[in-house]
Motif scaffolding. Sequence first.
Motif, PDB file in Angstrom:
ATOM      1  N   PRO A 183      -6.151  46.779  28.530  1.00  0.00           N
ATOM      2  CA  PRO A 183      -6.410  47.424  26.913  1.00  0.00           C
ATOM      3  C   PRO A 183      -6.754  46.459  25.827  1.00  0.00           C
ATOM      4  CG  PRO A 183      -4.384  47.903  27.162  1.00  0.00           C
ATOM      5  CD  PRO A 183      -4.651  47.180  28.296  1.00  0.00           C
ATOM      6  N   THR A 184      -6.580  45.038  25.927  1.00  0.00           N
ATOM      7  CA  THR A 184      -6.640  44.094  24.918  1.00  0.00           C
ATOM      8  C   THR A 184      -7.730  44.044  24.317  1.00  0.00           C
ATOM      9  OG1 THR A 184      -5.218  42.625  26.307  1.00  0.00           O
ATOM     10  CG2 THR A 184      -6.281  41.629  24.420  1.00  0.00           C
ATOM     11  N   THR A 185      -7.624  44.204  22.931  1.00  0.00           N
ATOM     12  CA  THR A 185      -8.948  43.871  22.034  1.00  0.00           C
ATOM     13  C   THR A 185      -9.454  42.734  21.679  1.00  0.00           C
ATOM     14  OG1 THR A 185      -9.870  44.889  20.259  1.00  0.00           O
ATOM     15  CG2 THR A 185      -7.566  44.107  19.939  1.00  0.00           C
ATOM     16  N   LYS A 186     -10.769  42.498  21.542  1.00  0.00           N
ATOM     17  CA  LYS A 186     -11.127  41.212  21.272  1.00  0.00           C
ATOM     18  C   LYS A 186     -11.936  41.346  20.017  1.00  0.00           C
ATOM     19  CE  LYS A 186     -10.370  39.125  25.304  1.00  0.00           C
ATOM     20  NZ  LYS A 186      -9.743  38.017  25.319  1.00  0.00           N
ATOM     21  N   HIS A 215     -10.780  50.761  22.595  1.00  0.00           N
ATOM     22  CA  HIS A 215     -11.481  51.424  21.613  1.00  0.00           C
ATOM     23  C   HIS A 215     -11.726  52.928  21.557  1.00  0.00           C
ATOM     24  CE1 HIS A 215     -12.300  47.334  19.784  1.00  0.00           C
ATOM     25  NE2 HIS A 215     -12.884  47.040  21.222  1.00  0.00           N
ATOM     26  N   GLY A 216     -10.566  53.335  22.269  1.00  0.00           N
ATOM     27  CA  GLY A 216     -10.861  54.974  22.269  1.00  0.00           C
ATOM     28  C   GLY A 216      -9.479  55.419  22.804  1.00  0.00           C
ATOM     29  N   PRO A 248      -5.075  52.082  20.848  1.00  0.00           N
ATOM     30  CA  PRO A 248      -5.922  52.275  20.081  1.00  0.00           C
ATOM     31  C   PRO A 248      -5.758  53.248  18.767  1.00  0.00           C
ATOM     32  CG  PRO A 248      -6.575  53.398  22.066  1.00  0.00           C
ATOM     33  CD  PRO A 248      -5.112  53.095  22.245  1.00  0.00           C
ATOM     34  N   VAL A 249      -5.999  52.832  17.969  1.00  0.00           N
ATOM     35  CA  VAL A 249      -5.561  53.809  16.531  1.00  0.00           C
ATOM     36  C   VAL A 249      -6.888  53.648  15.613  1.00  0.00           C
ATOM     37  CG1 VAL A 249      -3.211  53.539  16.465  1.00  0.00           C
ATOM     38  CG2 VAL A 249      -4.617  51.592  15.324  1.00  0.00           C
ATOM     39  N   TYR A 250      -6.922  54.487  14.553  1.00  0.00           N
ATOM     40  CA  TYR A 250      -8.205  54.343  13.620  1.00  0.00           C
ATOM     41  C   TYR A 250      -7.532  53.238  12.895  1.00  0.00           C
ATOM     42  CZ  TYR A 250      -9.772  59.598  14.634  1.00  0.00           C
ATOM     43  OH  TYR A 250      -9.947  60.542  15.033  1.00  0.00           O
ATOM     44  N   TRP A 251      -8.628  52.430  12.616  1.00  0.00           N
ATOM     45  CA  TRP A 251      -8.488  50.979  12.122  1.00  0.00           C
ATOM     46  C   TRP A 251      -9.567  51.033  11.067  1.00  0.00           C
ATOM     47  CZ3 TRP A 251      -4.462  47.553  12.502  1.00  0.00           C
ATOM     48  CH2 TRP A 251      -4.836  46.341  11.876  1.00  0.00           C
ATOM     49  N   CYS A 252      -9.069  50.791   9.648  1.00  0.00           N
ATOM     50  CA  CYS A 252     -10.194  50.342   8.691  1.00  0.00           C
ATOM     51  C   CYS A 252     -10.270  48.902   8.813  1.00  0.00           C
ATOM     52  CB  CYS A 252      -9.549  50.937   7.051  1.00  0.00           C
ATOM     53  SG  CYS A 252     -10.921  50.414   5.953  1.00  0.00           S
ATOM     54  N   ILE A 253     -11.678  48.409   8.924  1.00  0.00           N
ATOM     55  CA  ILE A 253     -11.828  47.036   9.046  1.00  0.00           C
ATOM     56  C   ILE A 253     -11.909  46.437   7.462  1.00  0.00           C
ATOM     57  CG2 ILE A 253     -12.677  46.918  11.382  1.00  0.00           C
ATOM     58  CD1 ILE A 253     -15.552  47.021   9.777  1.00  0.00           C
ATOM     59  N   HIS A 254     -12.208  47.257   6.545  1.00  0.00           N
ATOM     60  CA  HIS A 254     -12.323  46.993   5.249  1.00  0.00           C
ATOM     61  C   HIS A 254     -11.146  46.714   4.516  1.00  0.00           C
ATOM     62  CE1 HIS A 254     -12.930  47.674   0.699  1.00  0.00           C
ATOM     63  NE2 HIS A 254     -13.897  47.178   0.956  1.00  0.00           N
TER      64      HIS A 254
END
Length: 969
Positions: free
Chosen positions: A374-377, A359-360, A209-215
């Motif tokens: 840890p798979t993200t959805k 997410h953390g 998990p890394v900081y992610w900008c969704i914008h």
Amino acid sequence: MKDSLRRICTAVEFCFHRVGDLTVVPLEIKKTLNLPTTDFSMKANLPLNEPKMLEAWEQMRIYDKIREARKGAPSYIMHDGPPYANGPIHLGHALNKCLKDFVVKTHNMAGFDAPYVPGWDCHGLPIEIKVDESLGRKKLEMAPLEVRAACRKYAQKYLDLQREQFKRIGVFGQFDDPYSTMTPQYEAAVIRSFYAFFEKQMVYKGLKPVYWCIHDKTALAEAEVEYANHTSPSIWVRYPLTSDAASIDAALAGKKVATIIWTTTPWTLPASMAVAFNPRENYVAIDTGDWVYIVAEQLARNVMTDTNISGEVIANFPGSKLERVTFAHPFLERGILGVLADYVTMDQGTGAVHTAPAHGADDFYTGVKYGIDPTTKVDEAGRLRDGLPEYDGKRVFDANPAIVELLRSRGVLMGFAQLEHSYPHCWRCHNPIIFRATEQWFISMEGKLDGGTLRSVALDEIKKVKWDPSWGEERISNMIATRPDWCISRQRIWGVPIAVFFCECGEVLNDKKVNADIVDIFGREGSDAWYKYEPAHLLPEGTKCAKCSGTNFRKEMDIIDVWFESGSSQAAVLGHLPELPWPADLYLEGGDQYRGWFHSSLLCAVGLHGGTPYRAVATNGWTLDDQGRAQSKSLGNVVDPVDIAKRMGGEIVRMWVASVDFREDVVSTEVLMQRVAENYRKIRNTFRFILSNLGDFDPARDAVKFDDMEPLDQFMLLRTVDMSAEVRSWYDQMLFHRVYQALNQFCNVELSAIYFDVLKDTLYTAAPNSEKRRSAQTAIWQIGEALVRLVAPILSFTAEEIWRHLPKLQDREISVHVAQFFTAAEITGPTAQADHGKLRQELDVLFQLREEVLKALEVARKEKLINAGLEALVEITAPPAVYEEAKKYERNLPAIFVVSAVRVLPGAATAEGQLGITVKVERAPGEKCERCWNYSTHVGEDKDYPTVCERCSAAIAEIERERSAAGAS
């Protein structure tokens, strides 16, 4: 009537005087005065004249001239941190660039070879976003190379704009050949730095998990995160226990048991895989009659209030008892594992932390420990996927209300509130960000280097650096000590690609020969080559996979973190030429660069060179308005340096920078700029006085040796030596605000208010070539020569203008900026090595006397005894020690006190440390001299010059002799 006629006849007779026996010519008193004259205007007109000076510097190639003059001298390297090329400069830019210019110019004038290569950061998200906005849907049809070309054009536009704006405020540098992160040479250095880590097996690609900008749809490094207030839903949720409650405590047997989690990110609940408890904290079971709730003992009272439950504690046990118990997910068909974690704190919440490894950072490592997926959805745009209809397809923050309602409908929502708190935002687009588990490229902080790990070596190197302010060492050390592995990949186009090849079998190709070839290609064609060519063209013929011997490869298309790019500047700029050695002597940037450029430069340099890229680091503060707010266009409190330069002059921007202690946050307003402009005018007026009294002075012909000068002139040159030493020391320490204060004090008080006031009588009324006047002129010339050099690093335009007006010796430098600071010997001659202690002591006493005399004169004015100082005779009664020194200089005292006459009388001894004098003011006897305005009993004694005093009579006679001699020749 007879007296009046006699005075008229005498005046007429005076207006005609005899030369030889035959010729009678008119004599005008005014023409016998040495009245000041100069082309150096009091009105600076900086907005009009500074551009002309810039043109002159451009034509003479001033920067090259400085480099030629310093060739072979010891080097001093101030390495420039690159500003981002995406808009005009603002006051923070001006503050930083002027500070750097002060440093470079002072070191050049101190005799160092101090080049300055300015740079620009041209890659990255803000530029790509601006280009995206301008291209619109057209971008979807464009090839990556076309998009990159548009980004390059945009960056170049603002690089060119900022370059001209920096030059406009007087910054010198290699502006015709700066460094830029988008040039082939620089991009080759970036990829070379990357390979230094890669070939040491310190680079890996992994799911984290890394900081992610969704914008902006990209990963962010910690340096790209800022914190701002954000309102989040605060919820308490029931997680029912599904394993045997009796295994926790016998008192729970047969009861409905649950724990309560608290979160401010409801959107992460679909990814909830575990609940974490602190193994060293006590937990209690609260029986409400319906449910038994497990929460931390320290937080139990708060939880009961927040969730509006009541009950009694029926069990008490350590958190370690909750490891591997199971719970039901509040709305998904999923088991939730009880896990243990030290990061569960007792400062808020319930002591039971819902854990979503996708997410953390803490959640992820807990998931690794317990083997949790840890798979993200959540996709790159922040939309939840493969979930329930209530929230599927919604962006994370939009999904919060839907998930809260889902919890309420399932009967598991136990509390709800709105919480305003500090939350991470993207510092580029300023939107809130999330943690998201994705595959990214990382540099391991525990990667092995000679002497330790990347982390340990970096921490050791920090101790070798001089940090200014000193707290910088602790700040960056704490950051390095606690930071996670460095996420260096970004999912964009505009940047240097991570030039790595993958075999079809999934193996990463790590071959030094391949890597060297890529560096060469980037050096020739730039990183566009990565997008232009297929792998077969980029790879040497016969390249095979070390694992499967395959020959088909694909390219990684992520780009490198722009902080890695800027951190590579020391490798791109320094160490390639003798005049630009590695490492730098100084980095100077804002405080935010401890997590940015200072940080990334250190890690890049340690990975590539094994050491720190800087010997010293200085930090400037933020620019604020008078209410302590950061300047921003939205608040309308911006002071624009470009506007100030247009209206008041770039010199005023520079002088403002010098006036503040840059280590603190600094305030700037229009009023403060006006105040600085007023101080500028005073300093300019000081120089104007000097220049206006040197019109007939030729140093080669008229200069008086120090030992032959008047005592007062000697004293002021010694004061100039002292002041110069102080200013030089403060320049060395980058205490520019002290330089500003010292120069103001010296110009406005010691020179203008005291020395020049005393000197006017000599300069204006003494015979032009008299020793006394030439002594005074020599002193002010030497003071001007010393002072113009001292102000040159700050008042660069004005110093150059003064330089052109000062009397010139043969072989004088073409520009003040090519010259060096004066040494003490140059100011006072060889005798500067002597102490001159007695002279200093004696003149110090005289100036103490002057202060007492000025007080007495002010009283005499108020009592209407006199109107001006020249109407006074001052009588001083002094104790023996003071009397001897005052008597020695009695002939100089009228000039020092600016009165017509002084009597010094002996007085009684006083206690040590006391001046012990008395001052008596009387009206000066005699008449007022028409020429010098002093009062004298000898006015009219010379029949040829009946309205002047004996001093002026002698001066006029000398003038006439010189004129006669000149006429005869």
